[in-house]
Design a protein around this motif. Structure first.
Motif, mmCIF file in Angstrom:
data_model
loop_
_atom_site.group_PDB
_atom_site.id
_atom_site.type_symbol
_atom_site.label_atom_id
_atom_site.label_comp_id
_atom_site.label_asym_id
_atom_site.label_seq_id
_atom_site.Cartn_x
_atom_site.Cartn_y
_atom_site.Cartn_z
ATOM 1 N N LYS A 8 -3.443 -0.089 20.469
ATOM 2 C CA LYS A 8 -3.224 -1.328 19.718
ATOM 3 C C LYS A 8 -1.759 -1.524 19.343
ATOM 4 O O LYS A 8 -1.429 -2.499 18.652
ATOM 5 N N ASN A 9 -0.887 -0.586 19.755
ATOM 6 C CA ASN A 9 0.532 -0.674 19.389
ATOM 7 C C ASN A 9 0.699 -0.835 17.884
ATOM 8 O O ASN A 9 1.508 -1.650 17.423
ATOM 9 N N THR A 10 -0.071 -0.065 17.127
ATOM 10 C CA THR A 10 -0.074 -0.200 15.675
ATOM 11 C C THR A 10 0.076 1.169 15.021
ATOM 12 O O THR A 10 -0.534 2.150 15.485
ATOM 13 N N VAL A 11 0.862 1.206 13.984
ATOM 14 C CA VAL A 11 1.001 2.419 13.176
ATOM 15 C C VAL A 11 0.568 2.087 11.756
ATOM 16 O O VAL A 11 0.774 0.966 11.279
ATOM 17 N N TYR A 12 -0.075 3.034 11.107
ATOM 18 C CA TYR A 12 -0.654 2.828 9.788
ATOM 19 C C TYR A 12 -0.055 3.803 8.778
ATOM 20 O O TYR A 12 0.424 4.869 9.134
ATOM 21 N N LEU A 13 -0.130 3.411 7.527
ATOM 22 C CA LEU A 13 0.224 4.316 6.439
ATOM 23 C C LEU A 13 -0.845 4.181 5.363
ATOM 24 O O LEU A 13 -0.919 3.147 4.698
ATOM 25 N N GLN A 14 -1.673 5.197 5.245
ATOM 26 C CA GLN A 14 -2.660 5.249 4.183
ATOM 27 C C GLN A 14 -2.001 5.867 2.961
ATOM 28 O O GLN A 14 -1.503 6.988 3.030
ATOM 29 N N MET A 15 -2.002 5.136 1.874
ATOM 30 C CA MET A 15 -1.330 5.582 0.653
ATOM 31 C C MET A 15 -2.371 5.741 -0.450
ATOM 32 O O MET A 15 -3.001 4.756 -0.844
ATOM 33 N N ASN A 16 -2.542 6.949 -0.910
ATOM 34 C CA ASN A 16 -3.492 7.255 -1.985
ATOM 35 C C ASN A 16 -2.734 7.752 -3.211
ATOM 36 O O ASN A 16 -1.569 8.135 -3.128
ATOM 37 N N SER A 17 -3.416 7.736 -4.336
ATOM 38 C CA SER A 17 -2.827 8.213 -5.592
ATOM 39 C C SER A 17 -1.457 7.592 -5.823
ATOM 40 O O SER A 17 -0.485 8.281 -6.163
ATOM 41 N N LEU A 18 -1.376 6.306 -5.654
ATOM 42 C CA LEU A 18 -0.101 5.607 -5.793
ATOM 43 C C LEU A 18 0.412 5.690 -7.220
ATOM 44 O O LEU A 18 -0.360 5.654 -8.189
ATOM 45 N N GLN A 19 1.724 5.790 -7.327
ATOM 46 C CA GLN A 19 2.405 5.885 -8.602
ATOM 47 C C GLN A 19 3.451 4.780 -8.715
ATOM 48 O O GLN A 19 3.907 4.248 -7.704
ATOM 49 N N PRO A 20 3.835 4.423 -9.935
ATOM 50 C CA PRO A 20 4.841 3.358 -10.085
ATOM 51 C C PRO A 20 6.114 3.616 -9.287
ATOM 52 O O PRO A 20 6.732 2.658 -8.796
ATOM 53 N N GLU A 21 6.500 4.853 -9.104
ATOM 54 C CA GLU A 21 7.724 5.144 -8.347
ATOM 55 C C GLU A 21 7.556 4.898 -6.855
ATOM 56 O O GLU A 21 8.539 4.964 -6.103
ATOM 57 N N ASP A 22 6.353 4.603 -6.404
ATOM 58 C CA ASP A 22 6.134 4.223 -5.007
ATOM 59 C C ASP A 22 6.414 2.743 -4.775
ATOM 60 O O ASP A 22 6.393 2.282 -3.624
#
Length: 116
Positions: A75-89
């Motif tokens: 699919k020519n696609t890259v993903y970023l799963q982001m968990n436990s996000l914090q304000p500094e993200d």
């Protein structure tokens, strides 16, 4: 010309999750390692995660254990799963080859805002 289109950002509370997507055009995707970068106001753009064409990954210490990068070459696609996000993200997130490749420009990015 290679084009990169990021999506999936938004506003989330601390501890929440988001999944970012980056759709890439052109033949570069299948042969290059890809990375997710981020830039907060007043800060330099930093690499947070990268994945090789073979699927090997590496992460910045600040996101290790919380973020997962993956790719779908079909699919020519890259993903970023982001968990436990914090304000500094909180940042604008971009994808691009890692290391950078001449002639591949930055997309518009996708804004991630994490509230405390």
């Amino acid at each position: 010309q290679v084009q990169l289109v990021e999506s999936g950002g938004g506003l989330v509370q601390a501890g929440g999750s988001l999944r970012l997507s980056c759709a890439a055009s052109g033949s570069i995707f299948s042969i290059n390692a890809m990375g997710w970068y981020r830039q907060a106001p007043g800060n330099q753009r930093e690499l947070v995660a990268a994945i090789s064409s073979g699927g090997s990954t590496n992460y910045a210490d600040s996101v290790k254990g919380r973020f997962t990068i993956s790719r779908d070459n079909a699919k020519n696609t890259v993903y970023l799963q982001m968990n436990s996000l914090q304000p500094e993200d909180t940042s604008v997130y971009y994808c691009n080859p890692s290391p950078r490749v001449a002639g591949v420009y930055w997309g518009q990015g996708t804004q991630v805002t994490v509230s405390s």
